[in-house]
Scaffold this active site. Structure first.
Site, PDB file in Angstrom:
ATOM      1  N   ALA A  85      10.293 -10.885  18.335  1.00  0.00           N
ATOM      2  CA  ALA A  85      11.594 -10.224  18.404  1.00  0.00           C
ATOM      3  C   ALA A  85      12.431 -10.976  19.438  1.00  0.00           C
ATOM      4  O   ALA A  85      11.881 -11.687  20.279  1.00  0.00           O
ATOM      5  CB  ALA A  85      11.391  -8.781  18.837  1.00  0.00           C
ATOM      6  N   GLY A 124       6.791  -9.992  16.956  1.00  0.00           N
ATOM      7  CA  GLY A 124       7.512  -9.542  15.769  1.00  0.00           C
ATOM      8  C   GLY A 124       7.479 -10.575  14.650  1.00  0.00           C
ATOM      9  O   GLY A 124       7.561 -10.221  13.469  1.00  0.00           O
ATOM     10  N   GLU A 127       4.332 -10.022  12.977  1.00  0.00           N
ATOM     11  CA  GLU A 127       4.391  -8.724  12.278  1.00  0.00           C
ATOM     12  C   GLU A 127       5.122  -8.855  10.944  1.00  0.00           C
ATOM     13  O   GLU A 127       4.756  -8.217   9.957  1.00  0.00           O
ATOM     14  CB  GLU A 127       5.061  -7.684  13.176  1.00  0.00           C
ATOM     15  CG  GLU A 127       4.163  -7.312  14.353  1.00  0.00           C
ATOM     16  CD  GLU A 127       4.831  -6.363  15.322  1.00  0.00           C
ATOM     17  OE1 GLU A 127       5.866  -6.742  15.906  1.00  0.00           O
ATOM     18  OE2 GLU A 127       4.328  -5.236  15.478  1.00  0.00           O
ATOM     19  N   GLU A 147       2.831  -9.271  22.993  1.00  0.00           N
ATOM     20  CA  GLU A 147       3.721  -8.257  23.584  1.00  0.00           C
ATOM     21  C   GLU A 147       3.204  -7.724  24.909  1.00  0.00           C
ATOM     22  O   GLU A 147       3.982  -7.404  25.812  1.00  0.00           O
ATOM     23  CB  GLU A 147       3.912  -7.089  22.603  1.00  0.00           C
ATOM     24  CG  GLU A 147       4.826  -7.380  21.429  1.00  0.00           C
ATOM     25  CD  GLU A 147       4.130  -8.035  20.244  1.00  0.00           C
ATOM     26  OE1 GLU A 147       2.988  -8.520  20.415  1.00  0.00           O
ATOM     27  OE2 GLU A 147       4.706  -8.068  19.153  1.00  0.00           O
TER      28      GLU A 147
END
Ligand code: 3HC
Length: 719
Positions: A85, A124, A127, A147
């Site tokens: 992210a 992310g 993911e 993370e």
């Protein structure tokens, strides 16, 4: 390609994104035969920010609506797959679509979606790949969910999908460590379906998609799988919780990670995902997240030295010399060899050289035994280190780092020799931790080529490198050293010349205050406990035992001889050193140690030495509260750091933060010394500093003018 075209710009304009600049077309959709190709192109690392998220949804819609596309391929341009992210968006309001929404759309896609992974698929980014129906990776790819290093947990289904692919135990290991796995391991674990070599991610992805279409099968979404989590032993979670309570008691997110992975095992996918979201948001709100993200950016920010323009020319460093084969010199030689740079290691005696090389080999052997180095790599690294007694072999070195005895006379003599021996343009660096780099440079006819490269012990392990810019060091030489720091995996921080530079100068004040607290009535154990409760891996006195009491003792002896008034009166540590209690290496120092153990044990002999010292000084001990220990140890550091900023020895608070994070184990979840200070409250710190100045006195408590000014104006340091 049949129908190329940018997609994200329309949707990105329609929704005001939280980032400052959305690139015009981070996502492209085009068809190649029967495959619809979605390309993410958002340099430098394809972070999944708002523009990428909305572009992905638009491209997915386009692909699903494209009758000519039977399968969709997700691939990234540039050096890497999506690296996570967009961290810069954290802490700001998030604009839809959120990452969990994007991932849910991929998962539910009515056509198979294949992710082709190169570089690093992280956080992310991974993911997104986990929500695809098939994953193919290039051999060099790395995949992970880091993370936890940012105080978070995977918040877009990672804690639910990863266990479904690799099992709960391995998923816990990967998510709790945050460390990526290589493509081959990912294949063995079931995290990817195929690994390809010697090709581009696009070609590898197209081949995988064609294979899938030819096969006619439709892979099950990861969310629908339960085979790898069925029958997970609940004891796994109990054991992990117990381990974390012992190993990482301060950290918030690891405990939530265990809860989230447990949810994957005990709840249906939808409910597990909702639980993950709750836990993710709790981590996002935690102060640790802000601190760890500050630490992440600090590491990168320090590479951009104010006043040193990007693109400053640098010199090629192909061969390095190291003077001194002691602990420090050996460690420094290893740093270069580890990066594939040949090293000429010079010592003044054959015996010193042999001992130094043997220590390097022992070090590599131990890494080999732990499985972190192959036999071939060990041989390669040893072969890169060329030991010699002759300075003449430094004639073609591009840079020499001197790591000799800490004496101005010795160092100046070495630099005179280097000046005569080394080729014009060679950079001459000193690893001094206390001496004046300008005075050392003055011993040469090329002060513009001289600077400090201050490594931290053990040099092959500690990531900090203070790059000390002398008054006459040229921009080119500074830029070369900063670039070299990165090349050898260090966090290089540019600092100016003063006694102890930045890190040790601040440490010196904490040490002085720790000693004063013990003299007044605290015990070394109390001081250490307060510091470890704050999050330091070691307290001040345990660290002194590790470094060796004799080191400070010898420096104080030098200073005593030089007439330094502060060093005139010996302290209780000097008494310990005189008794041969040098610390861990003699199994006795401030603490005692059982043979082979590093666990400090309080020792009545030391308590008696402290008591004698108090008597000699006429001090009546008093109870000292933990709160006072905390304030005096930490606030004195902030006061000194602020003076360092005032004097321009460090250019920015972030430089000091990085130095303490990477050289002294400052707890990363506090963000760094000055990030923490701003949160603690400069007003509160300034008030205490003035109070201690009044009540205790001493130069360490002379309030920093900058600190007082920032406190009075309600500003953070550096703003
Ligand atoms: N978001 C925003 N910017 C990022 C970023 C990210 N996730 N990752 C890297 N960057 C930026 C860096 O700040 C740097 O910017 P700069 O050039 O302006 O200083 C630039 O990209 C290049 O990064 P590096 O200097 O670190 O380049 P390297 O090649 O050495 O390393 C990397 C690349 C391995 C991808 C490394 O940058 C990295 O580890 N990044 C962080 C990865 C990460 O933690 N991802 C998880 C994010 S949290 C998440 O995904 C939550 C989700 O679960 C919901």
């Amino acid at each position: 390609m049949d129908r190329p075209g940018p997609l994200a710009s329309e949707s990105a304009d329609a929704v005001a994104g939280p980032t400052e600049a959305v690139p015009p077309n981070p996502i492209q959709y085009a068809r190649q035969g029967r495959i619809g190709v979605i390309t993410v192109d958002y340099p430098p690392v394809n972070a999944v920010g708002h523009g990428v998220r909305s572009g992905l949804v638009a491209a997915l819609d386009a692909g699903l609506a494209d009758d000519g596309a039977d399968a969709l391929l997700l691939v990234c341009a540039g050096r890497t797959f999506m690296a996570g992210a967009d961290i810069r968006e954290f802490g700001k309001p998030s604009a839809p679509p959120t990452l969990p929404e994007v991932v849910a759309r991929l998962d539910a896609a009515t056509k198979p979606v294949i992710a082709a992974i190169h570089g690093t698929a992280l956080g992310g980014g991974l993911e997104v790949a986990l929500a695809c129906h098939l994953r193919v990776a290039l051999t060099s790819a790395k995949l992970g969910l880091p993370e936890v290093k940012l105080g978070l947990l995977p918040g877009a289904g990672g804690t639910q999908r990863l266990p479904r692919l690799v099992g709960a135990a391995k998923a816990l290991d990967m998510i709790l460590s945050g460390d990526p796995v290589g493509a081959e391991e990912a294949l063995a674990l079931g995290l990817v379906d195929a690994v390809e070599d010697g090709t581009s991610p696009l070609e590898a992805g197209l081949r995988a998609a064609e294979r899938l279409l030819a096969d006619g099968s439709r892979p099950q979404p990861v969310s629908a799988r339960t085979d790898r989590i069925a029958g997970t032993d609940p004891a796994l979670f109990t054991a992990k919780r117990a381990e974390l309570a012992k190993r990482q008691p301060h950290l918030f997110s690891p405990h939530r990670i265990v809860d989230a992975v447990e949810a994957a095992v005990i709840l249906p996918f939808g409910e597990g995902t909702a639980r993950e979201r709750e836990l993710f948001l709790a981590c996002m709100d935690s102060p640790q997240r802000a601190g760890l993200i500050h630490a992440f950016f600090a590491e990168r920010e320090v590479a951009k030295v104010p006043g040193l323009p990007a693109g400053t020319p640098t010199r090629d460093i192909r061969k390095v010399g190291v003077i001194g084969a002691g602990t420090m010199g050996g460690g420094i030689a290893m740093c270069f060899a580890n990066a594939g740079i040949p090293v000429v290691l010079v010592d003044s005696t054959q015996d010193g050289l042999e001992r130094g090389v043997a220590a390097i080999r022992r070090n590599y052997d131990s890494t080999f035994r732990k499985g972190r180095l192959t036999a071939a790599q060990l041989d390669e690294r040893m072969a890169l280190i060329h030991p010699t007694l002759s300075y003449d072999e430094l004639a073609d070195a591009d840079l020499v780092v001197e790591a000799a005895f800490e004496s101005m006379e010795v160092k100046q003599a070495i630099f005179q020799t280097l000046d005569r021996t080394c080729k014009p343009g060679a950079i001459l660096a000193t690893n001094t931790s206390t001496l004046d780099v300008d005075a050392i440079a003055a011993a040469t006819g090329r002060p513009q080529d001289v600077l400090g490269m201050h490594f931290f012990s053990p040099a092959n392990v500690m990531r900090l490198l203070e790059v000390v810019r002398g008054t006459r060091t040229s921009d080119t030489v500074l830029a070369t050293a900063m670039g070299l720091a990165r090349r050898i995996g260090k966090v290089g921080v540019a600092v100016g010349v003063c006694y102890g530079f930045v890190g040790n100068r601040i440490l010196h004040q904490r040490g002085r205050e720790s000693m004063a607290l013990v003299e007044e009535g605290a015990s070394p154990e109390q001081v250490d406990r307060v510091l470890t409760e704050f999050g330091f891996p070691l307290g001040h006195f345990s660290m002194t035992d590790l470094a060796g009491i004799d080191v400070g003792w010898r420096i104080r002896e030098e200073r005593r001889k030089a007439g330094d008034p502060e060093a005139q009166s010996p302290n209780w540590l000097d008494t310990l050193a005189e008794r041969g209690r040098y610390g861990q290496k003699t199994s006795a120092g401030v603490y005692r140690y059982e043979p082979g153990s590093r666990t400090p044990i309080p020792d009545p002999e030391v308590a008696a030495v402290i008591e004698e010292d108090r008597l000699r000084r006429g001090i009546v001990p008093r109870p000292v509260s933990d709160g006072e220990v905390r304030e005096r140890c930490l606030y004195v550091m902030v006061n000194e750091a602020s003076k360092i900023l005032e004097e321009g020895i460090a250019a920015r608070p972030v430089d000091i933060d990085a130095i303490w994070l990477h050289g002294y184990g400052f707890p990363s979840w506090h963000g760094g010394l000055l990030f923490w200070a701003n949160r603690e409250g400069l007003g509160k710190i300034a008030e205490a500093v003035q109070r201690y100045h009044r009540d205790i006195g001493g130069p360490q408590w002379r309030p920093s003018a900058l600190l007082l000014q920032c406190a009075a104006e309600g500003r953070a340091l550096g703003c």
